[in-house]
Design an enzyme around this catalytic site. Sequence first.
Site, PDB file in Angstrom:
ATOM      1  N   LYS A  91     -39.222 -18.948 -51.896  1.00 29.07           N
ATOM      2  CA  LYS A  91     -38.062 -19.099 -52.791  1.00 29.07           C
ATOM      3  C   LYS A  91     -37.302 -20.380 -52.445  1.00 29.07           C
ATOM      4  O   LYS A  91     -36.882 -21.128 -53.328  1.00 29.07           O
ATOM      5  CB  LYS A  91     -37.157 -17.858 -52.694  1.00 29.07           C
ATOM      6  N   GLN A 142     -32.891 -10.395 -49.895  1.00 28.48           N
ATOM      7  CA  GLN A 142     -34.313 -10.047 -49.871  1.00 28.48           C
ATOM      8  C   GLN A 142     -34.470  -8.557 -49.534  1.00 28.48           C
ATOM      9  O   GLN A 142     -33.983  -8.091 -48.504  1.00 28.48           O
ATOM     10  CB  GLN A 142     -35.039 -10.927 -48.835  1.00 28.48           C
ATOM     11  N   ASP A 184     -31.262 -11.964 -59.247  1.00 33.51           N
ATOM     12  CA  ASP A 184     -32.398 -11.031 -59.240  1.00 33.51           C
ATOM     13  C   ASP A 184     -32.347 -10.087 -60.449  1.00 33.51           C
ATOM     14  O   ASP A 184     -33.336  -9.413 -60.747  1.00 33.51           O
ATOM     15  CB  ASP A 184     -32.394 -10.190 -57.949  1.00 33.51           C
TER      16      ASP A 184
END
Length: 278
Positions: free
Chosen positions: A49, A93, A116
């Site tokens: 990422k 995460q 997200d």
Amino acid sequence: MPQIIDGKTISTAIKDELKKEVAENNIKATLAVIQVGNDPASSVYVGNKKKACEYIGIGSASYELPEETTEDELLKLIDDLNEDDSISGILVQLPVPKHIDDRKIIERISPLKDVDGFHPESVGNLCIGRDGFVSCTPAGIIELMRRSGISIEGKECVVIGRSNIVGKPMALLLLANNGTVTVCHSRTRNLKEICKRADILVAAVGKPKMINRDYIKEGAVVIDVGIHRMDNGKLCGDVDYEDVSDIVSAITPVPGGVGPMTIAMLMVNCVKAAKQVK
Ligand code: NDP
């Protein structure tokens, strides 16, 4: 020969478009990436990422917290990042260690920085057809089909899996694109018969090679979300690719299908977040 839906090429095209947009419009964005503990798989995802941010020309700020970080400490960091105008997107995460409630964490992220797309407000917006952040993997699948010339409208779509991250938002997106959608899960009866009706079958079941030709209608489009490491070290999906490839009209390979799209769509969300904040 089926059409092989090339997620690698499409995801690179998306990142190149974003890179150009960021440079031309002087977009200033920074993604905060929080990792609690040092699970090796999570470290790989986080690293990828950060690399993608660098590629498209936006910043990333890393917060690598020890395994024993408390829930309150993590919530406090999120509060600080929500308030920080230099941070445009926040990503925690997952999974987080067991002593931390991931729902609390997701809900604490400002919906304006929810790249997200997991916050209940983002999910609600998707559900009622409002603009917002959409979970990256299912958003990537829609983009894969769009850029591969596969139309969804009026098609019989079957999604296997109902997770909050993949199955449910996938079903909502297919519906929003005028598909006729059926969602299957572990309690579904007659799974094979239902899947055999599908013009578009999305497998997000988490079981290596479970979906063989018995589940597939001749000429169907098959999207394989699964990703598993086999004993021989190679990757495979939820679909038995070799077994189905002569009866499908199009299919995503594993690796190189859905996987690379997830990060590309995260970058789309990061740029969107930055433009929103301005
Ligand atoms: P989950 O384990 O959260 O969900 C799996 C779903 O499949 C559940 O809804 C479950 O039903 C259903 N299921 C399990 N067994 C069966 C069965 N025998 N018959 C029918 N349905 C079944 O997984 P995720 O949604 O998070 O991920 C799915 C797959 O996609 C995994 O392989 C994961 O690694 C991969 N993945 C890949 C990504 C990528 O970027 N390529 C990103 C995210 C995930 P129930 O709800 O009843 O338990």
